[in-house]
Design a protein around this motif. Structure first.
Motif, PDB file in Angstrom:
ATOM      1  N   ARG A  29       0.852  -1.197   0.000  1.00 31.39           N
ATOM      2  CA  ARG A  29       0.000   0.000   0.000  1.00 31.39           C
ATOM      3  C   ARG A  29       0.879   1.235   0.000  1.00 31.39           C
ATOM      4  NH1 ARG A  29      -3.052   2.765  -1.708  1.00 31.39           N
ATOM      5  NH2 ARG A  29      -5.126   3.381  -0.965  1.00 31.39           N
ATOM      6  N   LEU A  30       1.438   1.550  -1.160  1.00 30.46           N
ATOM      7  CA  LEU A  30       2.290   2.722  -1.326  1.00 30.46           C
ATOM      8  C   LEU A  30       1.539   3.717  -2.212  1.00 30.46           C
ATOM      9  CD1 LEU A  30       5.260   3.389  -0.422  1.00 30.46           C
ATOM     10  CD2 LEU A  30       5.928   2.856  -2.777  1.00 30.46           C
ATOM     11  N   CYS A  71      -0.485  10.178  -4.332  1.00 29.49           N
ATOM     12  CA  CYS A  71       0.359  11.304  -3.897  1.00 29.49           C
ATOM     13  C   CYS A  71       1.360  11.766  -4.953  1.00 29.49           C
ATOM     14  CB  CYS A  71       1.121  10.929  -2.622  1.00 29.49           C
ATOM     15  SG  CYS A  71       0.049  10.686  -1.195  1.00 29.49           S
ATOM     16  N   ALA A  72       1.445  11.063  -6.083  1.00 24.35           N
ATOM     17  CA  ALA A  72       2.407  11.455  -7.117  1.00 24.35           C
ATOM     18  C   ALA A  72       1.760  11.492  -8.502  1.00 24.35           C
ATOM     19  CB  ALA A  72       3.606  10.505  -7.108  1.00 24.35           C
ATOM     20  N   ALA A  73       1.325  10.336  -9.006  1.00 23.33           N
ATOM     21  CA  ALA A  73       0.878  10.262 -10.398  1.00 23.33           C
ATOM     22  C   ALA A  73      -0.371  11.088 -10.675  1.00 23.33           C
ATOM     23  CB  ALA A  73       0.639   8.796 -10.777  1.00 23.33           C
ATOM     24  N   GLY A  93      -5.514  -0.663   4.601  1.00 28.46           N
ATOM     25  CA  GLY A  93      -4.176  -0.243   4.990  1.00 28.46           C
ATOM     26  C   GLY A  93      -3.774   1.115   4.478  1.00 28.46           C
ATOM     27  N   GLY A  94      -4.683   1.831   3.863  1.00 27.52           N
ATOM     28  CA  GLY A  94      -4.381   3.161   3.363  1.00 27.52           C
ATOM     29  C   GLY A  94      -4.764   4.234   4.365  1.00 27.52           C
ATOM     30  N   ARG A  95      -4.786   5.467   3.891  1.00 23.86           N
ATOM     31  CA  ARG A  95      -5.140   6.600   4.723  1.00 23.86           C
ATOM     32  C   ARG A  95      -6.119   7.485   3.964  1.00 23.86           C
ATOM     33  NH1 ARG A  95      -4.284   6.746   9.950  1.00 23.86           N
ATOM     34  NH2 ARG A  95      -4.143   9.023   9.829  1.00 23.86           N
ATOM     35  N   VAL A  96      -7.007   8.119   4.711  1.00 20.95           N
ATOM     36  CA  VAL A  96      -8.009   8.995   4.114  1.00 20.95           C
ATOM     37  C   VAL A  96      -8.240  10.157   5.073  1.00 20.95           C
ATOM     38  CG1 VAL A  96     -10.036   7.890   5.149  1.00 20.95           C
ATOM     39  CG2 VAL A  96     -10.225   8.954   2.883  1.00 20.95           C
TER      40      VAL A  96
END
Length: 361
Positions: A72-73, A78-80, A186-189
């Motif tokens: 989970r990167l 956050c980039a693309a 496993g991500g963030r929101v």
């Protein structure tokens, strides 16, 4: 669809696979910087903006490997995705200042677009932008914002006097309040509230086109990631059926179970074909939400089926959060809910295609 990867594509896939299998980057931040050092965060940015000048096929390969590794990167979030918005809508100064830092991994951005009580696609944000004394101010509520609490800079969509616009907002501004939380995969929101927050508009006046292009590219990337997750889920399930015994024989001895695994493979193959279709269409210069929605719908249906079958074939252990198959199912569920659910994309297609075309839906 017959897609033949080139030698460069194979080298890229091998490189990403090796990096994700390497235990040296022990933390997500270390892995993030490793991706930056290899040029993977700015993979699709133009070389003039500090990127690698690669295209949707290369992005598909990277996202598929991230999915297969169940890592989970937030490369996409956050980039693309925000980087793509900057490429399309940013001024030369904004691009020159921000994109090299995103590619270097020192600046994490997030796209604050979705709003509570709205469904995809959001055409007219309720968040507002007003021009006051030579400056812009943004007010409204954005939720959910993927990785919004961790971002160093936000791109915010807001409705202004000339229609929908995109604005850069520093989350450290006193008018910004962020509340972050973990997601089941496993991500963030985050929920982000703007109260007269200072904002810098992006240069482009074709905001709607920039948002659609960024979302189409992101949906194709999500499809590729889902294919990687499904591939791993099928591998784990097949291994389990070959090693787990019941009544003294492996589970694969039971024909009904092997038939279900075969159905998983068919669903995965359909999803892979549509993922390639979406990415190759982008590579050919076709930015079409209808194409992306067809792919997202098919991949979403396959993801739900493969995830559910994988858990059921594992039995009770497949429901535990510690098991790899549970993590696969969680990520597949999250992907199906991101940038439009399967129902959202079906509704979108029903509004735009003929009755004859609907046969394939």
């Amino acid at each position: 669809m017959n897609f033949e990867p080139t030698a460069e594509h194979t080298m890229l896939r091998t490189m990403v696979e090796d990096v994700l299998a390497d235990p040296t980057p022990a933390t997500p931040d270390e892995l993030w910087m490793t991706f930056a050092d290899l040029g993977l965060l700015g993979l699709t940015f133009p070389e003039s903006d500090g990127g690698q000048g690669a295209g949707p096929i290369e992005a598909m390969i990277v996202m598929s490997e991230l999915g297969a590794a169940t890592t989970r990167l937030p490369v996409l979030d956050c980039a693309a995705l925000p980087g793509g918005l900057l490429v399309d809508a940013g001024s030369p100064t904004q691009r020159r200042d921000l994109l090299p830092r995103v590619a270097a991994g020192t600046l994490r951005m997030a796209f604050a677009h979705e709003e509570s009580h709205s469904r995809w696609p959001l055409r007219t944000p309720s968040t507002s932008a007003v021009h006051q004394r030579n400056s812009w101010r943004v007010s409204g509520h954005k939720s959910p914002v993927l990785w919004g609490a961790e971002a160093d800079l936000l791109i915010v969509s807001a409705t202004g006097p000339d229609g929908v616009g995109l604005f850069l907002v520093d989350p450290a501004d006193p008018g910004v309040t962020r509340r972050g939380s973990a997601t089941h995969d496993g991500g963030r929101v985050a929920d982000v509230v703007f109260e007269q927050a200072a904002a810098e508009p992006l240069a482009s006046r074709r905001t709607e086109d920039a948002i659609e292009a960024a979302q189409v590219a992101a949906q194709a990337a999500l499809c590729a990631e889902a294919v990687g997750v499904m591939t791993e889920a099928l591998r784990i399930t097949a291994e389990y059926l070959c090693t787990r015994e019941q009544f003294g024989v492996p589970l694969r001895s039971f024909q009904a179970l092997t038939h279900r695994a075969a159905d998983m493979y068919i669903a995965l193959t359909l999803a892979r074909g549509m993922s390639v279709y979406a990415s190759t269409a982008l590579a050919d210069g076709l930015i079409d939400q209808t194409v992306a929605s067809r792919a997202k719908l098919r991949v979403g249906r396959s993801a739900r089926f493969v995830g559910q079958e994988a858990v059921q074939l594992h039995g009770g252990i497949g429901m535990t959060t510690e098991h790899a198959i549970s993590r696969c199912f969680a990520r597949l569920t999250a992907i199906e809910q991101t940038l439009g659910t399967s129902d959202d994309h079906l509704r979108y297609l029903m509004d735009r295609v003929s009755d004859y075309d609907m046969v394939d839906l």
